[in-house]
Design a protein around this motif. Structure first.
Motif, short mmCIF file in Angstrom:
data_model
loop_
_atom_site.label_atom_id
_atom_site.label_comp_id
_atom_site.label_asym_id
_atom_site.label_seq_id
_atom_site.Cartn_x
_atom_site.Cartn_y
_atom_site.Cartn_z
N THR A 54 1.93 -43.32 -4.87
CA THR A 54 1.09 -42.14 -5.09
C THR A 54 -0.01 -42.17 -4.05
O THR A 54 -0.73 -43.18 -3.93
N PHE A 55 -0.17 -41.08 -3.31
CA PHE A 55 -1.03 -41.11 -2.13
C PHE A 55 -2.14 -40.06 -2.22
O PHE A 55 -1.93 -38.95 -2.67
N HIS A 56 -3.32 -40.48 -1.75
CA HIS A 56 -4.44 -39.57 -1.52
C HIS A 56 -4.63 -39.44 -0.01
O HIS A 56 -4.17 -40.27 0.77
N ALA A 57 -5.32 -38.38 0.39
CA ALA A 57 -5.53 -38.14 1.82
C ALA A 57 -6.26 -39.31 2.47
O ALA A 57 -7.19 -39.90 1.88
N LEU A 58 -5.83 -39.65 3.67
CA LEU A 58 -6.42 -40.74 4.45
C LEU A 58 -7.16 -40.13 5.63
O LEU A 58 -6.61 -39.29 6.35
N SER A 59 -8.40 -40.52 5.84
CA SER A 59 -9.15 -40.00 6.98
C SER A 59 -8.75 -40.73 8.26
O SER A 59 -8.13 -41.80 8.21
#
Length: 227
Positions: A54-59
């Motif tokens: 499960t992924f969240h946005a990466l800067s």
């Protein structure tokens, strides 16, 4: 080097059946079990590392941290091979480091190549269109709109300057790099998941035939919630 295309693994529609090998009986010597380390060092980290899907946005800066700790060039040494040898956090056969990292953050126009010496990203024009099929394959393997995709691209000719039949060394380099990145991601509290696909034929189409080859794909996301 005549590169051997192993093709991307796919899940069988009908699973097979296999009887595992039975090892000969011998005397058993029990090893002492290890209690959880009290500190937060690498041993404790390895004990708790997990693949996360499960992924969240990466800067861009967060991606830079992952690449700094796993891929940056720390030192170079001259060689007779036509290129410098390198010291990096990840081991590589002959200190050759034939694998490049290409990254695509969601919403950005093109994939970018990581320049390990300057610690920066170099845009690759036209790769959004050229890699559309790769993105589709990634989505079929593990759907995510927020994950940053990482493509491992090998340059087999570099390894071939020192080794005959060096193909397996490149695959081992790729495995070592994925492992180091997985541990680094865990240390940074990022989600990380290697995919079973290789990135071919798209990686190979970036250069004349035989120059480049895809040897792995991974997905990474921003910090994981602890709640």
């Amino acid at each position: 080097m005549d590169w051997i295309n192993l093709c991307s693994p796919t899940v069988k529609a009908q699973p097979g059946h296999y009887q595992p090998f039975t090892w000969p009986f011998g005397s058993f010597h029990a090893l002492r079990e290890i209690e959880d380390a009290e500190d937060k060092g690498v041993l404790n980290l390895l004990d708790h590392r997990r693949t996360r899907r499960t992924f969240h946005a990466l800067s861009v800066d967060q991606l830079g941290q992952l690449l700094w700790y796993s891929m940056r060039t720390q030192a170079i040494a001259e060689s007779d091979y036509g290129f410098d040898l390198e010291l990096r956090p990840t081991p590589s056969a002959g200190a050759i480091h034939p694998i490049h990292i290409l990254a695509h953050l969601p919403g950005t126009p093109n994939w970018r190549r990581y320049d390990s010496r300057r610690h920066g990203l170099v845009e690759l024009p036209g790769t959004v269109e050229a890699f559309a099929g790769l993105v589709e394959q990634c989505q079929q393997t593990l759907p995510s709109e927020q994950a940053t995709r990482l493509l491992l691209v090998a340059e087999p000719g570099k390894t071939a300057t020192k080794y005959q039949h060096g193909e397996s060394l490149i695959w081992r380099d790729a495995g070592a790099l994925l492992a180091i990145m997985a541990v680094t991601a865990e240390a940074l509290n990022y989600a990380f998941c290697p995919l079973g696909i290789t990135g071919e034929p798209w990686a190979g189409q970036l250069a004349p035939s035989g120059v480049l080859a895809g040897v792995g794909v991974a997905m990474v996301g921003g910090p994981v919630s602890k709640t």
